[in-house]
Design an enzyme around this catalytic site. Sequence first.
Site, PDB file in Angstrom:
ATOM      1  N   SER A 125       0.841  -1.202   0.000  1.00 55.90           N
ATOM      2  CA  SER A 125       0.000   0.000   0.000  1.00 55.90           C
ATOM      3  C   SER A 125       0.870   1.244   0.000  1.00 55.90           C
ATOM      4  CB  SER A 125      -0.867  -0.024   1.260  1.00 55.90           C
ATOM      5  OG  SER A 125      -1.390   1.259   1.537  1.00 55.90           O
ATOM      6  N   TYR A 149      -0.729  -0.039  10.214  1.00 60.07           N
ATOM      7  CA  TYR A 149      -1.001  -0.728   8.941  1.00 60.07           C
ATOM      8  C   TYR A 149       0.158  -0.531   7.976  1.00 60.07           C
ATOM      9  CZ  TYR A 149      -3.334  -1.537   4.407  1.00 60.07           C
ATOM     10  OH  TYR A 149      -3.658  -1.975   3.159  1.00 60.07           O
ATOM     11  N   LYS A 153       2.688  -3.398   6.481  1.00 62.98           N
ATOM     12  CA  LYS A 153       2.878  -3.615   5.036  1.00 62.98           C
ATOM     13  C   LYS A 153       4.362  -3.477   4.676  1.00 62.98           C
ATOM     14  CE  LYS A 153      -1.250  -4.515   3.327  1.00 62.98           C
ATOM     15  NZ  LYS A 153      -1.510  -5.845   2.729  1.00 62.98           N
TER      16      LYS A 153
END
Lengths: 330, 330
Positions: A125, A149, A153
């Site tokens: 992402s 997050y 990632k």
Amino acid sequence: MKILIIGAAGMVGAKLTKRLADEGQLNGEAITAIHGFDVVEASMPSSGSISFAASAGDIADQATVEKLVADKPDVIFHLAAIVSGEAEVEFDKGYAINMDGTRYLLEAIRAQGDDYCPRLVFTSSIAVFGAPFPDKIDDDFFLTPLTSYGAQKAIGELLLADYSRKGFVDGVGIRLPTITVRPGKPNKAASGFFSGIIREPLAGQEAILPVSTDVRHWVASPAAAVGFLMHAATMDTAMLGARRNLTMPGLSITVGEMIEALKRVAGEKTASLIRHEPDEAIIRIVDGWPRNFDASRAEEVGFKADADFDSIIRAHIADEEQAGRLAKAG
Amino acid sequence: MKILIIGAAGMVGAKLTKRLADEGQLNGEAITAIHGFDVVEASMPSSGSISFAASAGDIADQATVEKLVADKPDVIFHLAAIVSGEAEVEFDKGYAINMDGTRYLLEAIRAQGDDYCPRLVFTSSIAVFGAPFPDKIDDDFFLTPLTSYGAQKAIGELLLADYSRKGFVDGVGIRLPTITVRPGKPNKAASGFFSGIIREPLAGQEAILPVSTDVRHWVASPAAAVGFLMHAATMDTAMLGARRNLTMPGLSITVGEMIEALKRVAGEKTASLIRHEPDEAIIRIVDGWPRNFDASRAEEVGFKADADFDSIIRAHIADEEQAGRLAKAG
């Protein structure tokens, strides 16, 4: 050729499954089986020549992940993740699913032994990047996530690259732009309005725009995202060397330009259904997001961005019409 | 003030312990206890006012790590790691100690609850960078490790930054240059010759130089490394914002320049003990290492490099004389 899709019940997973089923082959080799895995059972297409299977479970459970790769799929798509907002609130859950789950998958593949080295496509992402940014983030800008997050990632990217370098897996990590226009109901994601201001007016409903029309963002259509996944699954990874993770090409576009495109494609009246209602919380969040990239490396190895935002809108309309969710225009 | 040093038995750990014992305080606060932990029991200084303790164990064991932070040390130095070469051969061991060990430490700190947020100094490495490089690697160049060790350190950095952002710990990650001149016996590290070509001639012994004198490298003295650790333990971390990991300032110097410095400090005759014997394996490894950095960010927040290589050699001579390992010059 056997394919495993982890995260098959999501929007992108479902579109990818359909595309694979429609094509029936990958890299010239007939697809014999597609296994779709997710926290809930994905609805799978029915087709004569491909054996479809769906199963549900938790990728934070190591034994579950080991079972998933026990029949040695040739290509694995790993799309599963706890999304940004949830990973920020549920710290343990985010690390368990986004970090441990990815590591369990890599370990399960490695445990199969030397003769097994599947292509693994991992969706990362642009959340791996955190402000402050240069005007355009290039391919050697550092990863400075400002969310758990994004950190998870980025760790997934490092693991993917190291396991690939060691020859345990043939990995490609792709950093997806914000997917716009997402079909379906509005969700609570801070980025939701980028889809909402197009999707809702096209369905005859009012949409709220919580930020200024000057806000610039990095977007790709659902179809482009599926195209990235297909290319990542079939490309020659020798082109990547040791750098297995790539920022996908997108469109850098302002909200104002999106609205102009909506006017061109669907008319002033449709666009007038967008109501500007500033939301300070969303303004602050969006302000920390990357706006523009130089994704040369991905382009050089064959990843293709959408042509323009008008065609993204037209593709959304066509999809919705096909799904019977939108009255045919005219 | 209670201090925990994980990796206390190593060369840098021992020098850090001594420096802390000598100063007796940190940031103006008296040091009451120093606990040194390692795989083997570290030999600790004796001092009137500080309570010293040494213990041995495995940081890849979660319960061991939990016990280490149970008495809530105010400052924790995490220097422990499986080194590069071993982590490359022992894949599981490298991840267990370098990645899981670091995560267990962060989790153990977090588990102590909201009122506990110690300063954690984490030693990372320039191995987080992998070729190809620009001439100078600046502070926003991306992390592209080409070893499992480098990947594990990069993951440690991401965890440190995320746990700091969430307020669980007050972390500073420092990427150490190659420490030169390392005292003691030659070791099998590919970088060992950078120390050996100075240390061995000064002790009247022949040294092998396996690479060309053109080879450029990024070095810091053991004393500078301890200085980085002390500054990281006491600095105002508000200056770092969310970017908690820093490339430490070093000297970018060629092997030829090192030898010239040795001649200036110890004479031609000493330097003539260096024998050039090219080793293709070492040449290849060293070729993939970073050579030069722009470490502006660390310098701006007060980290100080060695003045020049001559003073590094002189400091090594003084240390060796003090330890009785080198006959006093003259």
